[in-house]
Design a protein around this motif. Sequence first.
Motif, PDB file in Angstrom:
ATOM      1  N   GLU A   1       0.841  -1.193   0.000  1.00 50.53           N
ATOM      2  CA  GLU A   1       0.000   0.000   0.000  1.00 50.53           C
ATOM      3  C   GLU A   1       0.884   1.255   0.000  1.00 50.53           C
ATOM      4  O   GLU A   1       1.821   1.350   0.805  1.00 50.53           O
ATOM      5  CB  GLU A   1      -0.863  -0.032   1.266  1.00 50.53           C
ATOM      6  N   GLY A   2       0.618   2.169  -0.892  1.00 51.97           N
ATOM      7  CA  GLY A   2       1.367   3.434  -0.889  1.00 51.97           C
ATOM      8  C   GLY A   2       2.600   3.397  -1.776  1.00 51.97           C
ATOM      9  O   GLY A   2       2.754   2.532  -2.634  1.00 51.97           O
ATOM     10  N   ILE A   3       3.472   4.347  -1.514  1.00 49.41           N
ATOM     11  CA  ILE A   3       4.611   4.568  -2.420  1.00 49.41           C
ATOM     12  C   ILE A   3       5.931   4.128  -1.774  1.00 49.41           C
ATOM     13  O   ILE A   3       6.217   4.469  -0.633  1.00 49.41           O
ATOM     14  CB  ILE A   3       4.678   6.056  -2.827  1.00 49.41           C
ATOM     15  N   THR A   4       6.706   3.367  -2.534  1.00 44.47           N
ATOM     16  CA  THR A   4       8.041   2.958  -2.099  1.00 44.47           C
ATOM     17  C   THR A   4       9.068   3.659  -2.968  1.00 44.47           C
ATOM     18  O   THR A   4       8.888   3.744  -4.187  1.00 44.47           O
ATOM     19  CB  THR A   4       8.205   1.426  -2.235  1.00 44.47           C
ATOM     20  N   LYS A   5      10.121   4.128  -2.336  1.00 38.56           N
ATOM     21  CA  LYS A   5      11.246   4.685  -3.104  1.00 38.56           C
ATOM     22  C   LYS A   5      12.483   3.876  -2.760  1.00 38.56           C
ATOM     23  O   LYS A   5      12.779   3.682  -1.571  1.00 38.56           O
ATOM     24  CB  LYS A   5      11.488   6.144  -2.706  1.00 38.56           C
ATOM     25  N   ILE A   6      13.184   3.375  -3.777  1.00 37.38           N
ATOM     26  CA  ILE A   6      14.472   2.719  -3.527  1.00 37.38           C
ATOM     27  C   ILE A   6      15.553   3.715  -3.939  1.00 37.38           C
ATOM     28  O   ILE A   6      15.669   4.060  -5.120  1.00 37.38           O
ATOM     29  CB  ILE A   6      14.621   1.398  -4.323  1.00 37.38           C
ATOM     30  N   ASN A   7      16.287   4.189  -2.945  1.00 36.36           N
ATOM     31  CA  ASN A   7      17.361   5.154  -3.210  1.00 36.36           C
ATOM     32  C   ASN A   7      18.694   4.425  -3.282  1.00 36.36           C
ATOM     33  O   ASN A   7      18.913   3.461  -2.559  1.00 36.36           O
ATOM     34  CB  ASN A   7      17.402   6.188  -2.082  1.00 36.36           C
ATOM     35  N   ASN A   8      19.574   4.911  -4.126  1.00 33.04           N
ATOM     36  CA  ASN A   8      20.830   4.222  -4.449  1.00 33.04           C
ATOM     37  C   ASN A   8      20.546   2.819  -4.991  1.00 33.04           C
ATOM     38  O   ASN A   8      21.216   1.845  -4.643  1.00 33.04           O
ATOM     39  CB  ASN A   8      21.776   4.157  -3.238  1.00 33.04           C
ATOM     40  N   ALA A   9      19.520   2.764  -5.842  1.00 37.51           N
ATOM     41  CA  ALA A   9      19.165   1.487  -6.486  1.00 37.51           C
ATOM     42  C   ALA A   9      20.236   1.122  -7.505  1.00 37.51           C
ATOM     43  O   ALA A   9      20.922   1.994  -8.047  1.00 37.51           O
ATOM     44  CB  ALA A   9      17.820   1.640  -7.202  1.00 37.51           C
ATOM     45  N   ALA A  10      20.362  -0.188  -7.769  1.00 36.41           N
ATOM     46  CA  ALA A  10      21.247  -0.625  -8.854  1.00 36.41           C
ATOM     47  C   ALA A  10      20.603  -0.257 -10.191  1.00 36.41           C
ATOM     48  O   ALA A  10      19.385  -0.138 -10.281  1.00 36.41           O
ATOM     49  CB  ALA A  10      21.489  -2.124  -8.754  1.00 36.41           C
ATOM     50  N   LYS A  11      21.448  -0.076 -11.231  1.00 34.95           N
ATOM     51  CA  LYS A  11      20.953   0.466 -12.511  1.00 34.95           C
ATOM     52  C   LYS A  11      21.098  -0.532 -13.665  1.00 34.95           C
ATOM     53  O   LYS A  11      20.963  -0.161 -14.826  1.00 34.95           O
ATOM     54  CB  LYS A  11      21.725   1.745 -12.831  1.00 34.95           C
ATOM     55  N   GLU A  12      21.390  -1.785 -13.340  1.00 31.60           N
ATOM     56  CA  GLU A  12      21.659  -2.785 -14.384  1.00 31.60           C
ATOM     57  C   GLU A  12      20.461  -2.941 -15.337  1.00 31.60           C
ATOM     58  O   GLU A  12      19.301  -2.839 -14.902  1.00 31.60           O
ATOM     59  CB  GLU A  12      21.959  -4.144 -13.721  1.00 31.60           C
ATOM     60  N   PRO A  13      20.722  -3.231 -16.613  1.00 32.42           N
ATOM     61  CA  PRO A  13      19.631  -3.398 -17.583  1.00 32.42           C
ATOM     62  C   PRO A  13      18.640  -4.500 -17.187  1.00 32.42           C
ATOM     63  O   PRO A  13      17.455  -4.429 -17.529  1.00 32.42           O
ATOM     64  CB  PRO A  13      20.359  -3.802 -18.876  1.00 32.42           C
ATOM     65  N   GLU A  14      19.108  -5.484 -16.430  1.00 29.92           N
ATOM     66  CA  GLU A  14      18.228  -6.579 -16.015  1.00 29.92           C
ATOM     67  C   GLU A  14      17.120  -6.052 -15.100  1.00 29.92           C
ATOM     68  O   GLU A  14      15.999  -6.570 -15.086  1.00 29.92           O
ATOM     69  CB  GLU A  14      19.044  -7.671 -15.294  1.00 29.92           C
ATOM     70  N   ILE A  15      17.441  -5.000 -14.348  1.00 27.95           N
ATOM     71  CA  ILE A  15      16.447  -4.404 -13.440  1.00 27.95           C
ATOM     72  C   ILE A  15      15.348  -3.726 -14.259  1.00 27.95           C
ATOM     73  O   ILE A  15      14.161  -3.824 -13.943  1.00 27.95           O
ATOM     74  CB  ILE A  15      17.147  -3.419 -12.475  1.00 27.95           C
TER      75      ILE A  15
END
Length: 417
Positions: A176-190
Amino acid sequence: MKKFLINGGKPLTGTITVSGAKNSAVALIPAAILCDEPTTIYNVPNISDKNALIDILQTLNVEVKDTNCLKINAQKLKNRLINQELSTKLRASYYFMGALLGKKGEVKIAFPGGCNFGERKIDLHLKGFECLGAHVVLDNGIYHIKAKELKGANIYLDFASVGATINIMLAAVKAEGITKINNAAKEPEIVNVASFLNNMGAKISGAGTSTITIEGVKTLTQAIIEVIPDRIEAGTYLILGALIGKDLIIENIIEQHLTPLISKMQEIGINFERTEKGFKLTAKKNYKPINIKTLPYPGFPTDLAQPMTTLLTQCNGTSLIDETIYANRMGHIAALNQMNANIKIKGQTAIICGKTKLKPCNVKASDLRAGAALVLAALTAKGQSTIENIEYVLRGYSNIIEKLQNVGADIKIIETD
Ligand code: EPU
């Protein structure tokens, strides 16, 4: 025991087509159970990690049809324990943590397996689940992760972990609601996994950047996705082209995903001739030494550092590879030295003194990409080599024997006692 038997030293000509990405497919398959309707995944590589994930799906009573695509229907899913035998077959079994938590609010699973590069913690995955409101208990080797209700949260990753980023995305997609992932990995698989979830009706933005935002949704409807081409498999075969290619074409490549490898190979002195769907390469005699530092995407991938080591043995002078992602990813060095490479290890750095003529030998793969490095070395060295522990290589390289034989390589699998 299965081994590769390789008669090396033959130039390779023809075309190798890159398959779907292992590290995408192994996340897309668990992600499919989040869907409340059937899903279809195209371009799934033919690797043993896929079969290990299908075993887990079947344990969970998920219907799977594995034909030219993978059809997954989790409408009759039963939330059962994923035991050690199932879980330790591969690293990516941990994606069932996020997927089952997101779908059922609860998961019981043993610690995942995967290649041994020293300690491979999952503390960031667990921290993410806890931020979303889950309670984590480790009892007798089994993680029991449970949430009364998952609520969106602001999460910061101490390290841009691929696994933690995907796992948190899976857990948060229905929260429920909004999640923010900060310093997330940036790989193309993501990005590939986020696209699949969005195709189901999820609301994920920012995948491929360091901040991913997930607005929770209640239901996910039927969806399809195509696995992106495997940048590590592509890179491995490009390196092979530089070693023994003669107009060797590697196709089905997303060039942007391979920028660091292509740049470093150009620095060595390799020419890439563009073709319609990829590159054509021919091996040269004189290559320059270079320095490489492995980094999270878009930096130089750790998964290509081992295959690249084989190429650096053929450069005139001293090259360095600084491994910054894993504590111990040097399992290939001793075996390459047995094949007449001259490599020393100092801390996290491999010091490769070239050029040395690689010699055939009987060696053992210590992990997946170490195995790939040895296959490249054995194909380069004139004469007969054998490589043990090929199960590692078959975990990640789709149809490797057929692909290499098609371009003229003398490689086969033999069974010994
Ligand atoms: N780490 C932590 N805590 C965590 C998670 C990671 O300390 O909670 C550390 C690890 O110990 C490691 C580093 O962070 O030192 C990188 O881990 P990451 O989570 O990014 O990697 P992963 O998800 O375990 C995936 C690929 C690996 C690839 C890495 C890095 C899968 C199934 N595996 O692993 O692929 O090396 O990302 O790009 O996607 C391979 O294909 O050969 C392979 C090992």
